[in-house]
Design a protein around this motif. Structure first.
Motif, PDB file in Angstrom:
ATOM      1  N   UNK B 199       0.961  -1.265   0.072  1.00 31.06           N
ATOM      2  CA  UNK B 199       0.042   0.049  -0.099  1.00 31.06           C
ATOM      3  C   UNK B 199       0.731   1.198  -0.064  1.00 31.06           C
ATOM      4  N   UNK B 200       0.676   2.270  -0.979  1.00 28.15           N
ATOM      5  CA  UNK B 200       1.290   3.457  -0.901  1.00 28.15           C
ATOM      6  C   UNK B 200       2.471   3.557  -1.257  1.00 28.15           C
ATOM      7  N   UNK B 201       3.225   2.274  -1.810  1.00 31.81           N
ATOM      8  CA  UNK B 201       4.868   2.317  -2.294  1.00 31.81           C
ATOM      9  C   UNK B 201       4.498   3.169  -3.562  1.00 31.81           C
ATOM     10  N   UNK B 202       5.695   3.787  -3.953  1.00 29.17           N
ATOM     11  CA  UNK B 202       5.647   4.788  -4.977  1.00 29.17           C
ATOM     12  C   UNK B 202       7.061   5.023  -5.320  1.00 29.17           C
ATOM     13  N   UNK B 203       7.361   5.564  -6.269  1.00 31.34           N
ATOM     14  CA  UNK B 203       8.698   6.078  -6.789  1.00 31.34           C
ATOM     15  C   UNK B 203       9.774   5.013  -7.011  1.00 31.34           C
ATOM     16  N   UNK B 204      11.115   5.369  -6.463  1.00 33.52           N
ATOM     17  CA  UNK B 204      12.239   4.428  -6.689  1.00 33.52           C
ATOM     18  C   UNK B 204      11.900   3.223  -5.997  1.00 33.52           C
ATOM     19  N   UNK B 205      11.382   3.295  -4.697  1.00 33.55           N
ATOM     20  CA  UNK B 205      11.096   2.045  -3.877  1.00 33.55           C
ATOM     21  C   UNK B 205      10.049   1.107  -4.754  1.00 33.55           C
ATOM     22  N   UNK B 206       8.976   1.835  -5.347  1.00 39.55           N
ATOM     23  CA  UNK B 206       8.104   0.980  -6.037  1.00 39.55           C
ATOM     24  C   UNK B 206       9.032   0.325  -7.289  1.00 39.55           C
ATOM     25  N   UNK B 207       9.777   0.944  -7.751  1.00 42.20           N
ATOM     26  CA  UNK B 207      10.820   0.474  -8.968  1.00 42.20           C
ATOM     27  C   UNK B 207      11.459  -0.870  -8.536  1.00 42.20           C
ATOM     28  N   UNK B 220      -3.894  -0.932  -3.545  1.00 47.15           N
ATOM     29  CA  UNK B 220      -4.084   0.218  -4.102  1.00 47.15           C
ATOM     30  C   UNK B 220      -5.557   0.857  -3.462  1.00 47.15           C
ATOM     31  N   UNK B 221      -5.469   1.995  -3.015  1.00 45.90           N
ATOM     32  CA  UNK B 221      -6.688   2.611  -2.599  1.00 45.90           C
ATOM     33  C   UNK B 221      -7.053   4.030  -3.619  1.00 45.90           C
ATOM     34  N   UNK B 222      -5.925   4.449  -4.014  1.00 45.02           N
ATOM     35  CA  UNK B 222      -6.309   5.816  -4.871  1.00 45.02           C
ATOM     36  C   UNK B 222      -5.814   5.432  -6.340  1.00 45.02           C
ATOM     37  N   UNK B 223      -6.718   6.083  -7.342  1.00 41.81           N
ATOM     38  CA  UNK B 223      -6.359   6.027  -8.706  1.00 41.81           C
ATOM     39  C   UNK B 223      -4.937   6.357  -9.049  1.00 41.81           C
ATOM     40  N   UNK B 224      -4.314   7.325  -8.465  1.00 41.38           N
ATOM     41  CA  UNK B 224      -3.146   7.604  -8.901  1.00 41.38           C
ATOM     42  C   UNK B 224      -2.081   6.689  -8.603  1.00 41.38           C
ATOM     43  N   UNK B 225      -2.348   6.151  -7.317  1.00 40.41           N
ATOM     44  CA  UNK B 225      -1.231   4.921  -6.837  1.00 40.41           C
ATOM     45  C   UNK B 225      -1.631   3.721  -8.005  1.00 40.41           C
ATOM     46  N   UNK B 226      -2.712   3.418  -8.203  1.00 42.67           N
ATOM     47  CA  UNK B 226      -2.923   2.391  -8.983  1.00 42.67           C
ATOM     48  C   UNK B 226      -2.291   2.759 -10.419  1.00 42.67           C
ATOM     49  N   UNK B 227      -2.514   3.896 -10.746  1.00 44.59           N
ATOM     50  CA  UNK B 227      -2.000   4.162 -12.276  1.00 44.59           C
ATOM     51  C   UNK B 227      -0.505   4.011 -12.332  1.00 44.59           C
ATOM     52  N   UNK B 228       0.301   4.502 -11.123  1.00 44.53           N
ATOM     53  CA  UNK B 228       1.573   4.461 -11.341  1.00 44.53           C
ATOM     54  C   UNK B 228       2.274   2.901 -11.069  1.00 44.53           C
TER      55      UNK B 228
END
Lengths: 471, 471
Positions: B199-207, B220-228
């Motif tokens: 949940x909420x992982x993003x940017x380089x950590x997501x990579x 995912x709880x938000x569209x932006x998160x899911x989109x990324x």
């Protein structure tokens, strides 16, 4: 994987510098179907991440587009007349970084050894070669091929790395009528893919063919035919080869709803077309010019074939996947500026700049086995009518003509005046001395003779000559 | 395959009668994204073909819709409180014919034996169960779980039929910081799928997380998160469980361009919701009512999960694939009229009509291991302030409160007047006598005590009581 998992994660997190960063890239995202400007970081052979990265080497793409390397889902490399490394050199500048080959032609000449040769000479090249094992060697029981691939051969080859399944099942009557050897081949493919080849097959016979497990077809020539096959779950390979060109006819098939089940393939492309037109890039360019959504066009040469063949490390620009990338200028001109394969730049502006392994140990025996003294082209003169093959310019279909023979008294001979020439097929695998003889009209040869050992599918020697001596 | 290849082909060609023909069906075609009226012929467990067929049994659907059986890509059966066969009976009338389970909960209690139990009790049921092996047992190193799943256990389980990969990798810090045991688990999954939970992982950590091979996310709880995440190549599992409900928030993610990378999952659904709302059918119904294209909605519960998990015999109505089919009335009401699994009718108008294997030999040991005499809930009275967990109605987050303790002189006791009750976690796997103690406000219990052995993720006993004796 040339890089450890730990190092890849370290670079992806930005703890270490990437090996290469492509800056200011317009990424064609085949997952989300959109385009976004970012930097692409590469760690060894892999994509590390997209976003804010520093690299040991940084290349500013200045807004050029980047998409995944192209995957040709069905190609006979033999048709290019090139050995595998030379083929790689020819197609890499056009963005093709992976190919799925079906060594059907060489297998019809050299059998198991021919397939082994293709497998071996496919290694250590700057592109990836997956293999579908030929299902129909010989193509039909009426052929005199150089070899025979048995279900047991198939089963053995299917265990190889890189072998993704069984190649085009052109013997579809064998499937429909449940020929035991064909059934054995289908069973051997369990869990892998079986490619199809069934022009015009429709209705319940098509159902039976698909029920046997055939997952694709590249022989559609009409939209209705392709639509029926796609509806029944087949992947449609839209072929644009040298002689068989189906792109324009089949493009109306491709809609946002159906596109994921479609891909582009080249099948047979001759060296001249490879040089002059290109490879998958030329198909994409034509498709876009014909009105296809550019991102869908690129998906059809990347993500879609990867999904069909179950290739789990390519087909998109995704962290951890292979850094097989194509840099191009715009969708209109679609000029390919750079090609990366496994993180290495292998082509720049149409020029191959990678390195080919200098020494490729794969060898094959000579396949030519003819004993000239035992061959005769003599046609005894009996009666005053002969059947003649009538060539139709630019077509592969021919006419049947009935003409008067020219004789030297005892034998029928070629007649350059009326352009009725002798044509022969000479068995060249086992030196049996078997010769098939006939006559052809419309060939136009005025003296000497012409022969070819490229003659689908069994590749015996075909000769046309103005006299038996020349032949 | 219960039918031979030869017999299947024979029936597909119409040489023999099909076992069952569904006449006048409006087929929801997930390959072509359209609907066409035809007959569906079934041979044993398989679809034989679509078109003009005769059957030993023929059912006139009178224009009702037929789509492929639903596939739940991420579900913890344990959360339904049902054994596997009972779960099958609950979800089959809702059209779910295949599930991909992650026995994370039972594994945290019973370890390897628990996973084995789920594998064994998943067999011989009227639906198909695929397994993702739990990656995080215990969930974190701070937990006192009943067992520990080691990388070597994982490697062993990954060789099993039906095991499709490694379950939700919730220990994403372990991935990012390259914990050796986590790296070993990732390596063990090579060639199979790794599900995500970040949940909420993003940017380089997501990579970095994706670069390690994680292929999906259901948090995912938000569209932006899911989109990324989708852009970076993850499949997005849109979860609509009992407590975590993300459908409405994430629906804007789903467009014709992105849909193929999205699917619906239930994760944790309690028995009451299963009975009252349904299963994947209720998610599809809600999605359609919210404006999603109905065919896309159905693809998200059929073809898309099949593609992600590499299930090569289901997810569409295709000759040769499993005859797992859902018959429903229309897209608005989406009432399920019939469910077929492997060619057998297993549900009619919401009622299970299949047969459950009467005898299921899978057994597990009792997992409750507590020694009551060694347990004490006594909290010595020291100082005049205690920390209290403040419950927030309808939320899973809590507040930290500081309150005055009620004592009997020597010990702090529950205070029903101010609703400050004693809460305890009792280790119940090894009878260690370990007890964690605290206080809770807002629980509202007036007498007695309440205990639960369902307590994610380690499922120790949680008790709340109005007096130590009641507890």
């Amino acid at each position: 994987m040339a890089i450890t998992l730990e190092d890849l994660i370290r670079i992806a997190r930005g703890e270490d510098e990437a090996d290469l960063v492509l800056k200011n890239a317009r990424v064609v995202n085949v997952f989300s179907g959109d385009i976004h400007v970012t930097n692409v970081a590469i760690a060894s052979t892999r994509i590390a991440g997209l976003g804010d990265y520093r690299g040991k080497v940084e290349i500013d793409l200045d807004g050029a587009y980047v998409c995944p390397g192209f995957i040709d889902g069905h190609v006979h490399i033999e048709s290019s007349m090139l050995r595998v490394p030379e083929f790689a050199r020819a197609v890499l500048p056009h963005g093709t970084t992976s190919v799925v080959i079906d060594p059907h032609e060489i297998a019809n000449v050299l059998g198991f050894d021919g397939i082994r040769y293709m497998l071996e000479s496919s290694k250590r090249n700057p592109f990836s070669v997956y293999v579908m094992v030929p299902s129909c060697v010989p193509a039909t029981d009426m052929e005199t091929s150089g070899a025979r691939i048995l279900p047991s051969d198939l089963a053995l080859l299917l265990k190889e790395n890189w072998v993704q399944g069984v190649g085009e099942m052109m013997n579809y009557p064998g499937v429909l009528f449940r020929e035991p050897s064909v059934m054995a081949k289908v069973r051997a493919a369990a869990g892998k893919r079986i490619d199809g080849h069934a022009p015009g097959l429709s209705g319940r016979d098509l159902m039976a063919y698909i029920a046997a497990g055939v997952g694709s077809d590249h022989e559609c020539t009409r939209v209705e035919e392709a639509k029926e096959k796609l509806r029944m779950g087949m992947y449609i390979m839209i072929r644009e080869g040298s002689t068989a060109r189906n792109l324009r006819d089949l493009l109306p098939l491709v809609t946002p709803a159906t596109a994921r089940r479609c891909m582009f393939v080249t099948d047979d492309r001759h060296p001249l077309e490879l040089l002059e037109e290109g490879h998958l890039d030329s198909i994409i360019r034509t498709a876009i010019a014909s009105g296809l959504d550019p991102i869908i066009a690129i998906q059809m040469a990347t993500l879609n074939p990867a999904e069909y063949f179950g290739l789990l490390d390519r087909g998109g620009i995704r962290p951890g996947w292979r850094a097989d990338l194509v840099v191009f200028d715009n969708f209109m001109d679609f000029r390919i500026l750079k090609v990366l394969r496994g993180g290495q730049i292998v082509a720049e502006r149409g020029r191959f700049v990678g390195s080919l392994s200098p020494h490729n140990p794969a060898i094959v025996r000579s396949s030519m086995n003819v004993h000239p003294p035992s061959i005769s082209f003599a046609v005894p003169a009996r009666g005053n009518r002969i059947r003649v093959i009538g060539l139709v310019p630019g077509q592969i279909v021919t006419q049947q003509l009935i003409m008067e023979p020219k004789t030297d008294g005892e034998f029928v001979v070629s007649d350059t005046e009326r352009d009725v020439l002798k044509i022969a097929v000479v068995e060249r695998h086992q030196a049996t001395g078997n010769v098939g003889l006939g006559f052809v009209h419309g060939f136009g040869l005025k003296r000497g003779a012409l022969a070819s050992s490229v003659a689908h599918d069994s590749h015996n020697i075909i000769l046309v000559g103005t006299s038996d001596d020349d032949m």
